[in-house]
Design an enzyme around this catalytic site. Structure first.
Site, mmCIF file in Angstrom:
data_model
loop_
_atom_site.group_PDB
_atom_site.id
_atom_site.type_symbol
_atom_site.label_atom_id
_atom_site.label_comp_id
_atom_site.label_asym_id
_atom_site.label_seq_id
_atom_site.Cartn_x
_atom_site.Cartn_y
_atom_site.Cartn_z
ATOM 1 C CG ASP A 86 -57.067 -51.989 -8.918
ATOM 2 O OD1 ASP A 86 -57.098 -50.311 -8.698
ATOM 3 O OD2 ASP A 86 -55.814 -52.252 -9.403
ATOM 4 C CG HIS A 87 -61.910 -46.832 -6.788
ATOM 5 N ND1 HIS A 87 -61.993 -47.450 -7.349
ATOM 6 C CD2 HIS A 87 -62.018 -45.903 -4.827
ATOM 7 C CE1 HIS A 87 -64.003 -46.511 -6.524
ATOM 8 N NE2 HIS A 87 -63.944 -45.680 -5.721
ATOM 9 N NE ARG A 88 -55.148 -49.493 -11.515
ATOM 10 C CZ ARG A 88 -54.141 -49.837 -11.199
ATOM 11 N NH1 ARG A 88 -53.603 -49.343 -12.270
ATOM 12 N NH2 ARG A 88 -53.984 -51.182 -10.997
ATOM 13 C CB CYS A 106 -65.234 -52.981 -9.134
ATOM 14 S SG CYS A 106 -64.799 -52.963 -7.585
#
Length: 495
Positions: free
Chosen positions: A465-467, A469
């Protein structure tokens, strides 16, 4: 004074909204204790027993075996004692005492408990979530004679109308008691073809009816439909056709033209497949995922595993699997990169880092793809993780996993190498933040110590999940995993 309470099908968790009644464990007129299992239901995840939060006399049951009920629908009604002696009937319902009053229980498991009249309150456990246990010890159910039931529920007490439960047609020479079937898939297959499992002889251990037994009976019927039904079949009711697995509809070409003689199949998205579809769709909608991958030389890891499993004598323990070693490497990596052991709270707009690692692993079963969870994996060694993975895998194949064993994961390990593929970009198991994928380990040309050699190579992929890290953190996590695979001694720093 007795009071009649209605117990409804409780919230099953994981977004499941209905369950199928597999087997009733009590009859009308039975005396039940607090937290006694009263019905066995099958959900899209598992088959579990539902405990009743009240103790008293069963006055009505709702739903036949094989029917589906939505969450919140009435399951049964129970006449309970109200007053100082609540739950302590002479039939033994008082064995489950000290579980507290029913405020929370009525909210979670019953819909119309009714305001307690008089000076006392109805005793209940207050915890009826399927698969998570209940707050009071389970007492054995006891069946009483009609005279005892009449004594427990006086005629002057208004009782809710008893809904008659349709009894199944009598089956000649049927053996009484539970059917020797473990797999829910076997039950479903038999229902679709109107097979009476009580008349089948199982080829499994202790007479267990296996899928092969049911399929063999189905083939026998298909070969000669005009002949008398072979042993093991119950004739379908007049005018009732077996439920088709796929419904043919008129086919059409990509241009919209109807193709004469062709037909498309419509396969309902329900059960495990439906639950998986909903979860994967939600993951794609809500999680901005990204994937990175790396090839790693697993030769040293395989050698270390062989050395572990070759130990003889008192020091020898159970065999350690590759999946158990990779799981232990994951827990060590998550200790270094806790960002990936987290979830996102959209309403609060916060990243929630979780204190424990509940490690899920993908398991393919006859019921479909499920993800059992090894709880507290951060405190386990490779041997302990391996034993728990083996236990959960066996339960998954038998259809005995409870919702408690299928929920609460914080990170998932997906070993798709068992399907003979090298790589994949897995979809994150919502609401987790990452999943590690592992391909097959195969001999490949590899530059080792400056020379070309044949080594055991594996591809590792991380979807995150790019949110929670950025790529640097995800890359560091995956690189640490690869370093431990290539040099297992790296793990000694954290053991």
């Amino acid at each position: 004074m007795p009071q009649v309470l209605e117990f409804k099908l409780p919230d099953l968790g994981e977004g499941l909204t209905e369950a199928e009644i597999v087997r009733w464990l009590v009859e009308v007129g039975d005396v039940v204790a607090i937290d006694q299992p009263v019905v066995e239901v099958e959900t899209a995840k598992a088959m579990v027993e539902v405990p009743c939060p009240y103790g008293g006399v069963v006055t009505a049951r709702f739903g036949d075996e094989g029917s589906e009920l939505p969450v919140g629908a009435p399951l049964l009604t129970v006449a309970v004692s109200v007053g100082a002696d609540a739950g302590a009937s002479e039939e033994g319902a008082g064995a489950a005492s000290g579980s507290g009053s029913g405020g929370a229980g009525a909210a979670s498991g019953s819909g119309s408990a009714g305001a307690g009249s008089g000076s006392g309150e109805v005793e209940s456990s207050g915890n009826v979530l399927v698969g998570y246990g209940t707050g009071a010890p389970v007492a054995r159910r006891r069946r009483v004679r009609p005279t005892a039931v009449a004594a427990a529920v006086p005629a002057r007490v208004p009782v809710a109308p008893v809904v008659p439960v349709a009894a199944p047609d009598p089956v000649p020479d049927a053996a009484p008691g539970p059917v020797a079937v473990v797999s829910p898939l076997v039950r479903k297959l038999a229902r679709q073809h109107d097979l009476d499992l009580r008349k089948l002889s199982g080829s499994g251990r202790d007479g267990l009816i296996l899928r092969a037994d049911v399929e063999s009976a189905i083939r026998a019927l298909a070969e000669d439909t005009s002949a008398p039904l072979p042993a093991g079949f119950a004739a379908p009711a007049a005018g009732v056709a077996p439920e088709p697995e796929a419904v043919p509809v008129s086919g059409a070409s990509s241009a919209g033209r109807t193709v004469e003689g062709s037909a498309a199949q419509r396969i309902p998205l329900r059960g495990v497949r439906g639950a998986v579809a909903d979860k994967l769709s939600r993951s794609r909608r809500e999680i901005p995922d990204a994937t990175c991958w790396v090839d790693a030389d697993a030769t040293e890891l395989m050698a270390a595993r062989a050395a572990m499993n070759s130990v003889a004598g008192p020091a020898a323990g159970p065999k350690v699997s590759v999946l158990a070693l990779l799981a232990r490497i994951c827990t060590a990596a998550l200790a270094r990169f806790p960002e990936l052991n987290s979830t996102v709270d959209l309403e609060a707009r916060e990243i929630v880092r979780l204190p424990e690692v509940h490690l899920g692993f993908a398991a393919q079963t006859e019921r479909g793809l499920v993800v059992p969870v090894v709880r507290g994996a951060q405190a386990r060694n490779a041997e302990s993780i391996g034993a728990e993975i083996a236990r959960l895998t066996e339960a998954a194949r038998a259809g005995r996993l409870t919702p408690a064993e299928l929920t609460g994961g914080t990170f998932t390990l997906n070993n798709y190498g068992v399907f003979g593929v090298d790589g994949s970009t897995p979809i994150i198991n919502h609401p987790e933040a990452a999943m590690l994928g592992v391909g097959r380990i195969v001999p490949k040309p590899w530059v080792h110590q400056g020379e070309l050699a044949v080594r055991q190579v594996v591809q590792l992929s991380l979807t995150f999940d790019h949110r929670v890290c950025d790529g640097g953190t995800a890359g560091g996590f995956l690189r640490y995993i690869a370093d431990c695979v290539e040099q297992p001694a790296v793990l000694l720093r954290t053991l």
